[in-house]
Design a protein around this motif. Structure first.
Motif, PDB file in Angstrom:
ATOM      1  N   ASN A 127      47.549   9.926 -21.801  1.00  0.00           N
ATOM      2  CA  ASN A 127      47.152   9.567 -23.165  1.00  0.00           C
ATOM      3  C   ASN A 127      45.666   9.805 -23.441  1.00  0.00           C
ATOM      4  O   ASN A 127      45.074   9.153 -24.316  1.00  0.00           O
ATOM      5  N   GLN A 128      45.084  10.730 -22.696  1.00  0.00           N
ATOM      6  CA  GLN A 128      43.688  11.101 -22.923  1.00  0.00           C
ATOM      7  C   GLN A 128      43.580  12.621 -22.985  1.00  0.00           C
ATOM      8  O   GLN A 128      44.216  13.324 -22.197  1.00  0.00           O
ATOM      9  N   LYS A 129      42.784  13.113 -23.941  1.00  0.00           N
ATOM     10  CA  LYS A 129      42.564  14.554 -23.999  1.00  0.00           C
ATOM     11  C   LYS A 129      41.634  14.961 -22.867  1.00  0.00           C
ATOM     12  O   LYS A 129      40.546  14.398 -22.708  1.00  0.00           O
TER      13      LYS A 129
ATOM     14  N   THR B 248      51.592  16.405 -17.625  1.00  0.00           N
ATOM     15  CA  THR B 248      50.539  16.955 -18.472  1.00  0.00           C
ATOM     16  C   THR B 248      51.160  17.509 -19.753  1.00  0.00           C
ATOM     17  O   THR B 248      52.138  18.257 -19.702  1.00  0.00           O
TER      18      THR B 248
ATOM     19  N   GLU C 232      45.370  22.046 -26.960  1.00  0.00           N
ATOM     20  CA  GLU C 232      44.810  20.846 -26.351  1.00  0.00           C
ATOM     21  C   GLU C 232      45.719  20.383 -25.214  1.00  0.00           C
ATOM     22  O   GLU C 232      46.943  20.545 -25.273  1.00  0.00           O
TER      23      GLU C 232
ATOM     24  N   THR D 221      45.180  14.402 -32.539  1.00  0.00           N
ATOM     25  CA  THR D 221      44.970  15.817 -32.222  1.00  0.00           C
ATOM     26  C   THR D 221      43.889  16.373 -33.145  1.00  0.00           C
ATOM     27  O   THR D 221      43.686  15.865 -34.255  1.00  0.00           O
TER      28      THR D 221
ATOM     29  N   GLU E 144      40.392  21.305 -24.061  1.00  0.00           N
ATOM     30  CA  GLU E 144      40.619  21.934 -25.356  1.00  0.00           C
ATOM     31  C   GLU E 144      40.190  23.397 -25.289  1.00  0.00           C
ATOM     32  O   GLU E 144      39.110  23.708 -24.777  1.00  0.00           O
TER      33      GLU E 144
ATOM     34  N   PHE F  56      46.603  17.027 -22.652  1.00  0.00           N
ATOM     35  CA  PHE F  56      46.488  15.570 -22.542  1.00  0.00           C
ATOM     36  C   PHE F  56      47.078  15.101 -21.216  1.00  0.00           C
ATOM     37  O   PHE F  56      48.119  15.606 -20.770  1.00  0.00           O
TER      38      PHE F  56
ATOM     39  N   CYS G 286      47.516   9.407 -29.297  1.00  0.00           N
ATOM     40  CA  CYS G 286      46.297  10.216 -29.257  1.00  0.00           C
ATOM     41  C   CYS G 286      46.200  11.057 -30.524  1.00  0.00           C
ATOM     42  O   CYS G 286      47.191  11.682 -30.933  1.00  0.00           O
TER      43      CYS G 286
END
Length: 601
Positions: free
Chosen positions: A430-432, A414, A425, A400, A435, A427, A398
């Motif tokens: 593997n996904q944000k 997490t 941030e 940043t 933020e 995640f 991912c």
């Protein structure tokens, strides 16, 4: 509480493009330098490896005396240190400033009484001296440019040969050493010159890819070896113990074994292609191990009876270890990230590279889940996942938003990342998923997590506790106890305690449930604390600092501690527990040292 020094997991030699790296051997041990550290590595018994860190400037070459009692090591500032290799205290026998610039090579005489140092200079490029007094024992003259190598005949009458960027080899008689003749066989830089153990011959190699043999007593040129030549600069040569053959290492990524009698290449080992596989140094141990150094820092071990590939390849960090984390699911296993972006796995007694596409610049953080999954962030602005079983990066990666400063993982997997530009941030898989920018009054720099509780420290000298509900972070409170920028935070394994350290070396301990300050008596460091690690039972916390020291503190008795002084030259960047009573520390010298801790009831 007390400690005992454990095993040293050493770095590999430092390399520089276009320059030879000097390796030397004494029995089954090889000696080399990296930064300010000198490593004496036993190829047969890795637990016997030792390090020396007495230089103020980066060390460039080190050689053990023929007697085996002393080591001469030199640095970028033209200083030679003679120190004891037998005693654990490594007592200094003498320190001598012999040249105005970088020392490129050293050589001992057969009596272990005299040393010749050569390198960069102004009016002279070499100096011969007695190790007891430092007094001169002749003159090393005749060169007009930097001298790259020196070798001394180990039998009387003594002779010495020096090789230089001026394309010449100077032959000296001794001792005391005096100019005898100039040998003009090479057409470019002469990179190395080495006497055979018998003293009958010496060989030279250079940037012109040529190899020459000379008479050891007179310096007369005997032959140029033209059979199966190298196609690139030759950086190093080394002789077998019986003086019947020698090896050369070249920028053409090959190592050649030459037979002296036939003057032909008996074996050629090819290491691949590209800059990383250029061979920049070598040594042939008395035990028969042929060692050649790749530009990438890999030590390739060859068997002269096997003319295909190395029988063993030793990998280890070359640059400062910037982050390290143990693997909970595997005993005595850890991952280490370095300043050049490499990630290595250590298991058993050797390192291996983490396979797959990794980071391209400094690894700024590592963290692991209870199930063993490891996450890393680097200055290439990427978050990556490592599969512990296969020791490889997963395809998941991912980006940043900004340069990552620190990383933490909660119990549910997490991942929380603190980044430059005051950003945090979050995640998942593997996904944000979240933020947070510009936290009011806080410039975040470090982070820790336990379950759904997240601790963030920053420049306002406070630790802020946040709650993660699966969708967003909500601030619960802030804790006050430090008096400088927060440099490290760590929850105990059970989440009962939180320790926060600052740039002045002070550590505050909190009760998490009560949100209460327990003590500020953990205050023995005198520089920024860079890392903290709790024992499994949450009764002790280890800390590492830029002051080079490691301390182990007790929760029950705050004023009791174990001071491990000078644990890492240049500063400690990471501490972690390999076992319940085995602490490891890593730092700027790229070495990992272990300490056996005894906790008294």
């Amino acid at each position: 509480m007390s400690f005992k020094k454990g095993v040293l997991y050493p770095c590999n030699p430092a390399t520089a493009r276009g320059e030879p790296t000097r390796l030397s051997a004494s029995k089954d041990k090889i000696t080399y330098t990296n930064g300010r550290t000198v490593i004496i590595r036993d190829l047969k018994d890795s637990a016997s490896t030792v390090s020396y860190s007495g230089h103020v400037y980066n060390a460039t070459v080190a050689r053990i005396s023929p007697s085996g009692y002393y080591c001469a090591s030199a640095d970028m500032n033209g200083t030679v240190r003679i120190w004891d290799t037998v005693g654990e205290d490594q007592s200094l026998k003498g320190e001598f400033k012999v040249l105005p610039g970088k020392i490129q090579d050293l050589a001992w005489d057969g009596e272990s009484k005299r040393v010749i140092a050569v390198g960069e200079g102004r009016d002279k490029f070499g100096h011969a001296f007695m190790i007891d007094s430092g007094s001169s024992t002749g003159e090393i003259i005749g060169h007009s440019k930097t001298v790259n190598a020196v070798s001394i005949r180990q039998q009387r009458p003594y002779r010495a040969a020096t090789a230089s960027d001026d394309g010449a080899i100077i032959f000296h008689q001794g001792a005391p050493y005096k100019y005898d003749k100039t040998i003009k066989t090479h057409t470019k830089f002469v990179q190395d010159v080495r006497y055979a153990p018998s003293g009958d011959l010496f060989a030279s190699v250079g940037a012109d890819a040529k190899v020459f043999l000379y008479d050891g007593k007179t310096g007369d040129t005997l032959a140029e070896i033209t059979d199966s030549p190298h196609s690139g600069s030759i950086y190093a040569c080394s002789w077998s113990a019986d003086s019947t053959s020698f090896i050369t290492s070249s920028a053409d990524c090959t190592v050649k074994l030459w037979d002296v009698e036939s003057r032909k290449a008996a074996t050629t080992w090819s290491l691949g292609s590209g800059v990383d596989h250029q061979q920049v140094g070598n040594v042939w141990t008395e035990g028969g191990d042929i060692v050649s150094l790749s530009m990438s820092g890999e030590l390739n071990i060859f068997d002269k009876r096997v003319g295909d590939k190395p029988t063993r390849v030793i990998v280890a960090p070359q640059k400062a270890i910037t982050a390290a984390v143990p693997v909970a699911s595997e005993s005595k296993t850890f991952f280490a990230g370095t300043a050049d972006g490499r990630l290595l796995s250590f298991s058993g007694d050797e390192y291996s590279y983490v396979k797959g596409e990794g980071h391209s610049s400094l690894v700024s953080g590592l963290t692991s889940e209870r199930d063993g999954t490891v996450f890393s962030v680097g200055f290439d602005d990427r978050l990556r996942e490592i599969d512990v079983k296969s020791k490889s990066f997963t395809p998941a990666s991912c980006p940043t938003a900004h340069q990552p400063r620190a990383i933490a993982v909660g119990n549910d997997g997490t991942v929380f990342v603190v980044e430059a530009d005051d950003t945090v941030e979050v995640f998942q898989h593997n996904q944000k998923v979240f933020e947070m920018k510009e936290m009011p009054g806080v410039v975040p720099s470090v982070i820790a997590a336990h379950g759904n509780l997240v601790a963030i420290g920053g420049e306002n000298q406070q630790v802020h506790l946040w709650h993660w509900d699966g969708q967003k972070l909500t601030e619960e409170c802030f804790l006050v106890g430090n008096r400088a920028t927060i440099s490290s935070v760590a929850f105990s394994r059970d989440g009962k305690y939180l320790a926060s350290a600052d740039a002045n070396g002070k550590i505050a301990l909190y009760d998490v449930a009560e949100r209460m300050l327990l003590t500020t008596r953990w205050s023995f460091h005198n520089a920024r604390v860079s890392s903290m690690a709790w024992t499994e039972d949450a009764k002790h916390c280890a800390t590492g600092s830029l002051d080079t020291h490691v301390y182990v503190y007790s929760v029950d008795k705050p004023m009791r501690n174990i001071p491990i002084k000078n644990a890492a030259p240049g500063g400690v960047n990471s501490v972690f527990w390999l076992e319940d009573n085995v602490l490891a520390s890593a730092g700027t010298d790229a070495c990992v040292r272990t300490w056996n801790i005894t906790f008294h009831k």
